[in-house]
Design a protein around this motif. Structure first.
Motif, PDB file in Angstrom:
ATOM      1  N   ASP A 197       0.830  -1.200   0.000  1.00  0.00           N
ATOM      2  CA  ASP A 197       0.000   0.000   0.000  1.00  0.00           C
ATOM      3  C   ASP A 197       0.872   1.261   0.000  1.00  0.00           C
ATOM      4  N   ALA A 198       2.043   1.176   0.616  1.00  0.00           N
ATOM      5  CA  ALA A 198       2.916   2.350   0.671  1.00  0.00           C
ATOM      6  C   ALA A 198       3.399   2.732  -0.725  1.00  0.00           C
ATOM      7  N   LEU A 199       3.837   1.742  -1.505  1.00  0.00           N
ATOM      8  CA  LEU A 199       4.285   2.044  -2.866  1.00  0.00           C
ATOM      9  C   LEU A 199       3.105   2.450  -3.739  1.00  0.00           C
ATOM     10  N   GLY A 200       1.960   1.782  -3.547  1.00  0.00           N
ATOM     11  CA  GLY A 200       0.770   2.153  -4.305  1.00  0.00           C
ATOM     12  C   GLY A 200       0.343   3.578  -4.040  1.00  0.00           C
ATOM     13  N   GLU A 201       0.458   4.023  -2.799  1.00  0.00           N
ATOM     14  CA  GLU A 201       0.083   5.399  -2.471  1.00  0.00           C
ATOM     15  C   GLU A 201       0.980   6.398  -3.183  1.00  0.00           C
ATOM     16  N   LYS A 202       2.241   6.052  -3.391  1.00  0.00           N
ATOM     17  CA  LYS A 202       3.128   6.958  -4.145  1.00  0.00           C
ATOM     18  C   LYS A 202       2.640   7.120  -5.582  1.00  0.00           C
ATOM     19  N   PHE A 203       2.137   6.033  -6.162  1.00  0.00           N
ATOM     20  CA  PHE A 203       1.579   6.101  -7.511  1.00  0.00           C
ATOM     21  C   PHE A 203       0.330   6.986  -7.539  1.00  0.00           C
ATOM     22  N   TYR A 204      -0.597   6.745  -6.616  1.00  0.00           N
ATOM     23  CA  TYR A 204      -1.825   7.543  -6.594  1.00  0.00           C
ATOM     24  C   TYR A 204      -1.524   9.015  -6.297  1.00  0.00           C
ATOM     25  N   ASP A 205      -0.552   9.256  -5.440  1.00  0.00           N
ATOM     26  CA  ASP A 205      -0.168  10.626  -5.112  1.00  0.00           C
ATOM     27  C   ASP A 205       0.394  11.337  -6.341  1.00  0.00           C
ATOM     28  N   PHE A 206       1.171  10.630  -7.140  1.00  0.00           N
ATOM     29  CA  PHE A 206       1.709  11.233  -8.364  1.00  0.00           C
ATOM     30  C   PHE A 206       0.570  11.697  -9.271  1.00  0.00           C
ATOM     31  N   GLY A 207      -0.442  10.866  -9.448  1.00  0.00           N
ATOM     32  CA  GLY A 207      -1.573  11.239 -10.287  1.00  0.00           C
ATOM     33  C   GLY A 207      -2.330  12.435  -9.754  1.00  0.00           C
ATOM     34  N   ARG A 208      -2.559  12.463  -8.449  1.00  0.00           N
ATOM     35  CA  ARG A 208      -3.279  13.597  -7.864  1.00  0.00           C
ATOM     36  C   ARG A 208      -2.485  14.893  -8.057  1.00  0.00           C
ATOM     37  N   ARG A 209      -1.196  14.832  -7.839  1.00  0.00           N
ATOM     38  CA  ARG A 209      -0.358  16.018  -8.010  1.00  0.00           C
ATOM     39  C   ARG A 209      -0.341  16.488  -9.464  1.00  0.00           C
ATOM     40  N   LEU A 210      -0.305  15.540 -10.403  1.00  0.00           N
ATOM     41  CA  LEU A 210      -0.277  15.916 -11.814  1.00  0.00           C
ATOM     42  C   LEU A 210      -1.588  16.583 -12.230  1.00  0.00           C
ATOM     43  N   ALA A 211      -2.706  16.109 -11.684  1.00  0.00           N
ATOM     44  CA  ALA A 211      -3.998  16.729 -11.985  1.00  0.00           C
ATOM     45  C   ALA A 211      -4.076  18.157 -11.455  1.00  0.00           C
ATOM     46  N   VAL A 212      -3.402  18.424 -10.330  1.00  0.00           N
ATOM     47  CA  VAL A 212      -3.337  19.788  -9.803  1.00  0.00           C
ATOM     48  C   VAL A 212      -2.409  20.647 -10.658  1.00  0.00           C
TER      49      VAL A 212
END
Length: 381
Positions: free
Chosen positions: A287-302
């Protein structure tokens, strides 16, 4: 008393016998032109087209691609607009109609010559020019990682002095030309010596950039495969010299350097949006590595209105990731933050451009945004 003779319209000539070209003439009946897209060699995949029309001036031409309905991704045709250029530099959209398995579009010729393509092309000649230009930039190192089945070079450009190892690679599927436009944008940003984001990234990471993993398919005008009909993004579990030397040499180079971050750049025929796909379902998922992936997407959308997180592919069930695909293989093999970036052949509908659609220039700008987000998260890798 003499009279000026009435000009005889030039005969229509269709040609795709050039770098990246793809089309077959079925029939020319006056101003109506019936065509078919040619399948990838030793494969049933096809969707990419790129051809030239001579003798167009002063005529309203109607084009029909008769085999569109049996193409690799027929859901890519509804709401699609063909790309057209009179100088091979500026590519605009032209409306298209899709019905009964046939794609149709019209063109009123103001010039004798006009080019049509599935998306703004990025030919091998453009690739070679990009490599030559970037190899001369300060701090840049060029390596030939290997050769393709047809003997073409797999080029890798390396820049940076940081310990984190970042791999950017594109065009496993050669018809997805927006992916190499993205690469051009990324390389321009990484070689901008006045840019503070670039300076920070290069102090923390070393970038290995493979702008085109499928030169043979690019030159041949393929959609999805290499010279022997192999889909490279299904070869990462067991690449071979006989089937997929392109993947073998890149994966070997990754093994030598290690990988902390990887982005595999693609295009999607059907979804009218930019999105990223991850590595859910790999055996070593955390989940820790997966959260880094999801965080990247959220940041890119911003960071940019040209990205979103609502539309995209489904997630693999736990333990069911396809390890023959690069994003899954790299995440599993290296524990890397690995992702696939998909860009549309249509448009990013949430931020559409009526004249140009999703374009070469917007692909390059999205690369800048991706690097800006990587700079935000590089310390967490």
């Amino acid at each position: 008393m003499s009279s000026t003779p009435t000009p005889i319209p030039a005969s229509i000539a269709i040609n795709a016998a050039f770098d990246g070209g793809n089309i077959k003439i079925v029939a020319i009946d006056g101003d109506r032109i019936d065509l078919e897209i040619v399948r990838d060699h030793q494969s049933d995949f096809y969707q990419w087209f790129y051809f030239r029309v001579a003798g167009a001036k002063g005529r309203k031409l109607s084009f029909r691609i008769l085999n569109a309905g049996d193409s690799a991704y027929p859901l890519g045709w509804p709401d699609y607009k063909a790309r057209v250029s009179t100088d091979r530099e500026t590519w605009r959209q032209t409306p298209a109609r899709y019905a009964g398995g046939v794609l149709e579009f019209d063109w009123t010729g103001e010039t004798d010559l006009v080019w049509f393509a599935y998306f703004a092309p990025y030919t091998m000649e453009q690739h070679d020019a990009l490599i030559a230009r970037m190899a001369l930039k300060p701090g840049m190192t060029h390596r030939q990682l290997g050769t393709t089945i047809d003997g073409r070079a797999i080029d890798c450009l390396t820049i940076g002095r940081g310990p984190k190892q970042a791999w950017l690679y594109a065009r496993q599927h050669p018809g997805e030309s927006m992916a190499e436009w993205w690469m051009e944008g990324a390389l321009e940003r990484l070689t901008d010596t006045t840019d503070p984001v670039t300076a920070e990234l290069l102090s923390k990471a070393t970038f290995h950039v493979v702008p085109n993993m499928n030169p043979d398919g690019t030159f041949r005008g393929h959609l999805r495969t290499n010279a022997v009909g192999v889909n490279l993004n299904r070869e990462w579990h067991e690449p071979s010299l006989e089937r997929s030397p392109e993947v073998l040499c890149v994966r070997n180079a990754m093994d030598a350097s290690g990988v902390d971050f990887a982005m595999d750049v693609h295009g999607d025929e059907a979804i009218a949006a930019n999105f990223i796909a991850g590595f859910e379902g790999i055996p070593s998922w955390t989940d820790a590595l997966g959260e880094k992936f999801y965080d990247f997407g959220r940041r890119l959308a911003v960071n940019t209105p040209d990205f979103q997180t609502e539309l995209g592919y489904g997630k693999a069930a736990p333990g069911h990731a396809n390890l023959s695909m690069s994003t899954n293989q790299v995440a599993e093999r290296f524990g890397a933050l690995s992702m696939t970036l998909e860009m549309p052949f249509k448009d990013h509908d949430a931020n559409a451009d009526v004249e140009f659609g999703w374009s070469a220039e917007r692909s390059k700008k999205l690369a800048h945004s991706c690097l800006e987000v990587l700079a935000e998260v590089i310390d967490t890798l």
